[in-house]
Design an enzyme around this catalytic site. Sequence first.
Site, PDB file in Angstrom:
ATOM      1  CG  HIS A  52      -5.996  -1.876   0.024  1.00 52.03           C
ATOM      2  ND1 HIS A  52      -5.077  -1.693  -0.979  1.00 52.03           N
ATOM      3  CD2 HIS A  52      -5.486  -1.239   1.118  1.00 52.03           C
ATOM      4  CE1 HIS A  52      -4.061  -0.977  -0.530  1.00 52.03           C
ATOM      5  NE2 HIS A  52      -4.280  -0.693   0.742  1.00 52.03           N
TER       6      HIS A  52
ATOM      7  CG  ASP B 225      -6.817  -2.317  -3.670  1.00 48.37           C
ATOM      8  OD1 ASP B 225      -7.305  -1.216  -3.343  1.00 48.37           O
ATOM      9  OD2 ASP B 225      -5.609  -2.596  -3.542  1.00 48.37           O
TER      10      ASP B 225
ATOM     11  CB  SER C  63      -0.959  -0.042   1.194  1.00 51.00           C
ATOM     12  OG  SER C  63      -1.938   0.963   1.103  1.00 51.00           O
TER      13      SER C  63
END
Length: 349
Positions: free
Chosen positions: A304, A274, A177
């Site tokens: 995600h 995501d 991320s």
Amino acid sequence: MARSKPTVDAFVTAVSGRLAALQQTPEPKDPVGRRAHAAAFDRVSSEALGTETLVAATEDHTVHVPGHPDARLRVYWPDQQRLPALADGASGGRPVLVYFFGGGFTIAGIDWIGWDAGFRRRAREAGVIIVAGEYSLAPEVRYPAQPEQCWSVFEWAAEHARSLGGDPDRLAIGGASSGGNLAAAVTLMNRDRAKRPIRLQLLEAPALDLTRGHLDARGITQVPGAILRRLARQLVLQYLGPDRATQRKPYASPLLATDHRGLPPAVIYTAEMDPLRGDGEAYARVLSEAGVPVSCVRYIGQTHTSGGLTGHVPAADHLHRDVITTLRTLHEEPTSYGAPLREPAEASR
């Protein structure tokens, strides 16, 4: 036959329902309150999921970052004992993976139970040394402090690899991320500043375009697209500040760098459900066009964060096995693929 509509994996839905029931209070809107709320839930959810924390040798260090706050890091060895240092010129050192956690630039850290347990398990199963770097959280500290902190952590790992029992010629860098954003930024910084040999960049659900130009909410029904875009905008503002030009700087948005040639081979994982899947997949394309060896895998039905639900979601277990297999290749000699069939300049026309 009609194409089926994208849906969240049933295993992910089941675990998400269990965890949602544990949320006792609504998430605060202010960044500090949101961070404390998230840290508390990390403890609660880790207990509910039975997160196992393996016994492993670890060591904490603090790295000076010129012009910015110092950066903290933690070294994880594959076993319960610290590896002996290697003399200059000696062979046999373990690969070293420098990794940065995710949390939207605003939450999480290397002390979080979920991240700490994951680092221990990956170090053990892949037989590598992991240097987990911690960067300052926004909005109290903003860009460019974070990429500079991560660069200093990487430089520390490269310079101390032998003293850790590692091989400075078997370096890898990774992140998830926002940590994937910072890992990709560090590969650009390394190419621009030091040209240390990096064997691999490992990016999991990375956020690589902070202009949000590749954000893709199509097919995602859990949260309306307008809300997703507003949340993404808030996180970017907290991290980068209000100057929109900053969003296009290469160390802020590695996908938008004008030149990706000379970057290390990459393995990128994205998730179908995501909104950031477009970032990772677009990055795979620009790396390929630049002649960089790259593989990109999209996990169908995953969200995600579902990659962290090992032991509960079959796809998360498969992702873990795939990451371990990828990291184990660092013990081997790298494959030489030669020049691509097309020159990078021709590929981008």
